[in-house]
Design a protein around this motif. Structure first.
Motif, PDB file in Angstrom:
ATOM      1  N   UNK A 155       0.731  -0.997  -0.352  1.00 49.23           N
ATOM      2  CA  UNK A 155       0.145   0.118  -0.161  1.00 49.23           C
ATOM      3  C   UNK A 155       1.142   1.221   0.123  1.00 49.23           C
ATOM      4  N   UNK A 156       2.273   0.854   0.935  1.00 48.07           N
ATOM      5  CA  UNK A 156       2.660   2.828   0.893  1.00 48.07           C
ATOM      6  C   UNK A 156       3.540   2.025  -1.069  1.00 48.07           C
ATOM      7  N   UNK A 157       3.894   1.589  -1.468  1.00 44.71           N
ATOM      8  CA  UNK A 157       4.458   1.473  -2.560  1.00 44.71           C
ATOM      9  C   UNK A 157       3.370   2.263  -4.012  1.00 44.71           C
ATOM     10  N   UNK A 158       2.207   2.451  -3.502  1.00 45.56           N
ATOM     11  CA  UNK A 158       1.318   2.257  -4.378  1.00 45.56           C
ATOM     12  C   UNK A 158       0.173   4.033  -3.613  1.00 45.56           C
ATOM     13  N   UNK A 159       0.615   4.104  -2.773  1.00 49.25           N
ATOM     14  CA  UNK A 159       0.259   5.710  -1.551  1.00 49.25           C
ATOM     15  C   UNK A 159       1.241   6.689  -2.885  1.00 49.25           C
ATOM     16  N   UNK A 160       2.546   6.094  -1.950  1.00 52.61           N
ATOM     17  CA  UNK A 160       3.640   7.890  -2.466  1.00 52.61           C
ATOM     18  C   UNK A 160       4.163   8.248  -3.648  1.00 52.61           C
ATOM     19  N   UNK A 161       3.715   7.814  -4.743  1.00 52.73           N
ATOM     20  CA  UNK A 161       3.242   8.434  -6.065  1.00 52.73           C
ATOM     21  C   UNK A 161       2.088   9.539  -6.131  1.00 52.73           C
ATOM     22  N   UNK A 162       1.234   8.516  -6.277  1.00 52.33           N
ATOM     23  CA  UNK A 162      -0.222   9.075  -5.767  1.00 52.33           C
ATOM     24  C   UNK A 162      -0.183  10.597  -5.318  1.00 52.33           C
ATOM     25  N   UNK A 163       0.261  10.349  -3.545  1.00 49.96           N
ATOM     26  CA  UNK A 163       0.168  11.609  -3.261  1.00 49.96           C
ATOM     27  C   UNK A 163       0.489  12.610  -3.823  1.00 49.96           C
ATOM     28  N   UNK A 164       2.027  12.471  -3.750  1.00 52.04           N
ATOM     29  CA  UNK A 164       3.068  12.936  -4.730  1.00 52.04           C
ATOM     30  C   UNK A 164       2.414  13.890  -6.075  1.00 52.04           C
ATOM     31  N   UNK A 165       1.840  13.293  -6.336  1.00 49.29           N
ATOM     32  CA  UNK A 165       1.222  14.288  -8.285  1.00 49.29           C
ATOM     33  C   UNK A 165      -0.157  14.988  -7.357  1.00 49.29           C
ATOM     34  N   UNK A 166      -1.117  14.219  -6.419  1.00 44.93           N
ATOM     35  CA  UNK A 166      -2.217  14.835  -6.501  1.00 44.93           C
ATOM     36  C   UNK A 166      -2.164  15.677  -5.145  1.00 44.93           C
TER      37      UNK A 166
END
Length: 478
Positions: A155-166
Motif C-alpha cells: 500500500x505504501x508503494x502505491x501511496x507515494x506516487x499518488x500523494x506526491x502527484x495529487x
C-alpha cells in the motif's frame, strides 16, 4: 535576470551552452550543496532516526519506508510531477504535467513560468529540479513517521506516487510555483506549509484510515537505539541549513539570515521543550529534546529569512511550548487523538509547529526581510501589515483542507478500488521485519568475529539458514 533566453515552460533557455552568461557558478554551487544537505536529512538522517526510535522488530521496515519513499519520489518528480508543481499554468493550483528528461531542458536556465513576470534563476533547470525534489522527498519521509509499525508495504508503494502527484504538487504550485496563494501573497519561505503542514495533516488522516498498531506495540514503544536517534537528529538539524538557506535560490545575504535564524530558533525551541518536560515530568528527556528540536526547525521554516533574530527567538519559544502542550495535553485528553495512532506524533511536531511558524510569519515578518528575499510583501503585523496574518491563515486552511480530502481519497482508492489492504496482517504485526522483509536489524546470535547487527548475509536467501547459523525466522525480537 528577466529577458534572458526563451521562455518555454521549463524547457530551458535556447543557448550555446558553452557561453552561458546567465550562470552564476557561486549560486549553482550553493544550490547543489543546499540540495544535498536536504537530501542527507532523509537519507540517511530520517532513515537512521526511524530505525532507532522504533522497537527493534520494526527497525528495517521503518528505515525501508523512508528509503523507498525517497527513491520513488525522484522518478515521479522527473517524469511528470515537477512540472505540476513548477511548470506552465494549467489551473490556479496546478501546472501542466510533463517530463524533464532531455539534455536541452537540463542544461537550460531555471525559470518559474507561472510567475508574472517570469522569474529566472542563475543556475540550470537540472539544479532546480534536484533541489525541489529533495523537498518533495522529505515530505513523504516525514509523513511515513505517522504510519510506522503497521502500514502494508505494498500500500505504501502505491501511496507515494499518488500523494506526491495529487497533494504535494498542488501545495507547491499554489504557494511557490505561481498559483493562487502565491498571487495572494501568502509567505512560506521554505515549506512550513508546503512540506510540514501537509505532511502533518496527511500523516494524521492516513493514520486514521490505516488503523492502529498492535496494543502491545503502542504500550511498549521504547526506542531500541537512542544514540541512533541522536545521530539522525543531528543530521536533521545541520541539514536544515540547506533546507532554509537554499530557498533564496542564490548565495545571498538573506541565505545567511535564514541559516542563522534557523539555528537560533531551533536551540530556543529545544530548551523550552526540555524545560516543559522538567516542570511537568520532573525529568529531562532526550527524545523530548529531539521533539523540541524538530518543532523549532519546522516553525522557523516558513519565516526563516523574513524575520529578525529576536523574531526567531520568539518563534522558538512558541514552537517549544505550543506543540508540547498539544502533544502532552490535548493528545492525552482528547479521545479522538488517543484513538488515532500517529506513531511519532507527526501531527504535533509538523502540523501544529508548521501552523505556528506560518502564523508567526504573519506577525513577525519584516519589510527588510521580505525585500531581501525578493517578495513585495510589506512585512507582517509588527510592521503594520496585519493583513498578512489573515493571509497566512487562509494559506494554512487550504493546505489542511486539501490534504484531508486527497489523503482520504487516495487511501480509499487503494483499499476499496485496488483491494490492497492498508494494514499488515496480524501475523506480520506480531513478527515485524522478519515476516515482511525476511531481514532483521539485529541478530540474537553471531558467529566468530561477527558484529551483532545486520540480519541478512549478502548473496544468501534471507529465508534460508546460512551454514552454521539458525534460520532468520528464529531471530529474537524485543
Amino acid at each position: 535576470m528577466s529577458g534572458l533566453g526563451h521562455v518555454a515552460g521549463n524547457v530551458g533557455s535556447q543557448y550555446n551552452y558553452t557561453t552561458t552568461d546567465w550562470l552564476d557558478t557561486g549560486d549553482n554551487a550553493w544550490q547543489l550543496t543546499a540540495g544535498t544537505l536536504v537530501g542527507l536529512q532523509s537519507v540517511p538522517g530520517l532513515v537512521v532516526m526511524y530505525a532507532g526510535i522504533m522497537r527493534s522488530k520494526w527497525a528495517i521496515n521503518s528505515a525501508f519506508m523512508a528509503f523507498y519513499g525517497f527513491a520513488a519520489t525522484l522518478i515521479v518528480w522527473v517524469l511528470w510531477a515537477y512540472k505540476v508543481a513548477f511548470g506552465i499554468y494549467m489551473l490556479p493550483f496546478a501546472g501542466r504535467p510533463g517530463p524533464i528528461m532531455t539534455m536541452q531542458q537540463e542544461l537550460g536556465q531555471s525559470q518559474l513560468p507561472s510567475v508574472s513576470p517570469v522569474l529566472f534563476q542563475n543556475f540550470p533547470l537540472s539544479t532546480m529540479v534536484y533541489f525541489q525534489f529533495v523537498f518533495a522527498a522529505i515530505t513523504i519521509v516525514i509523513m511515513a513517521g505517522a504510519f510506522l509499525g503497521r502500514m502494508n508495504f505494498t500500500a505504501w508503494i502505491i501511496f507515494v506516487p499518488l500523494w506526491i502527484t495529487f497533494s504535494y504538487c498542488i501545495g507547491a504550485y499554489s504557494i511557490w510555483g505561481g498559483g493562487f496563494l502565491y498571487q495572494m501573497g501568502v509567505i512560506d519561505y521554505s515549506g512550513g506549509y508546503v512540506i510540514h503542514l501537509s505532511s502533518g495533516t496527511a500523516g494524521f488522516i492516513g493514520a486514521h484510515w490505516i488503523g492502529p498498531r498492535l496494543a502491545a506495540d503502542r504500550e511498549d514503544s521504547r526506542p531500541n537505539n537512542i544514540l541512533g536517534v541522536l545521530v539522525g537528529a543531528g543530521m536533521l538539524w545541520l541539514g536544515w541549513n540547506g533546507f532554509n538557506g537554499g530557498d533564496p535560490y542564490s548565495a545571498s545575504a538573506d541565505a545567511g539570515v535564514a541559516v542563522l535564524n534557523t539555528n537560533v530558533c531551533t536551540a530556543m525551541s529545544l530548551l523550552c521543550w526540555t524545560a516543559c518536560d522538567m516542570i511537568y515530568f520532573k525529568k529531562p528527556s532526550v527524545i523530548g529534546a529531539v521533539q523540541g528540536m524538530i518543532t523549532g526547525l519546522v516553525a522557523i521554516t516558513p519565516c526563516a529569512g523574513v524575520v529578525a533574530g529576536w523574531g526567531a527567538i520568539a518563534v522558538g519559544f512558541a514552537s517549544g511550548t505550543i506543540p508540547w502542550l498539544s502533544m502532552n495535553d490535548m493528545g492525552r485528553r482528547v479521545a479522538y487523538f488517543r484513538k488515532i495512532d500517529d506513531t511519532l506524533g507527526i501531527f504535533h511536531t509538523h502540523c501544529i509547529a508548521g501552523f505556528v511558524g506560518g502564523f508567526c510569519a504573519g506577525l513577525f515578518a519584516t519589510i527588510e526581510g521580505c525585500a531581501a528575499f525578493g517578495i513585495s510583501n510589506p512585512g507582517g503585523a509588527i510592521d503594520g501589515n496585519g493583513k498578512q496574518v489573515w493571509l497566512q491563515i487562509v494559506g494554512a486552511l487550504f493546505i489542511i483542507g486539501w490534504n484531508i480530502v486527497w489523503t482520504s481519497l487516495i487511501m480509499m482508492f487503494i483499499k476499496y478500488v485496488l483491494r490492497v489492504p492498508l494494514r499488515m496482517t496480524e501475523e506480520q504485526l506480531l513478527a515485524g521485519d522478519d515476516a515482511i522483509h525476511g531481514e532483521a536489524a539485529y541478530r540474537s546470535e553471531t558467529g566468530p568475529q561477527e558484529l551483532g547487527m545486520g540480519g541478512v548475509t549478502m548473496g544468501h536467501d534471507p529465508q534460508a539458514p546460512v551454514a552454521g547459523e539458525k534460520s532468520s525466522n528464529n531471530v529474537k525480537h524485543d
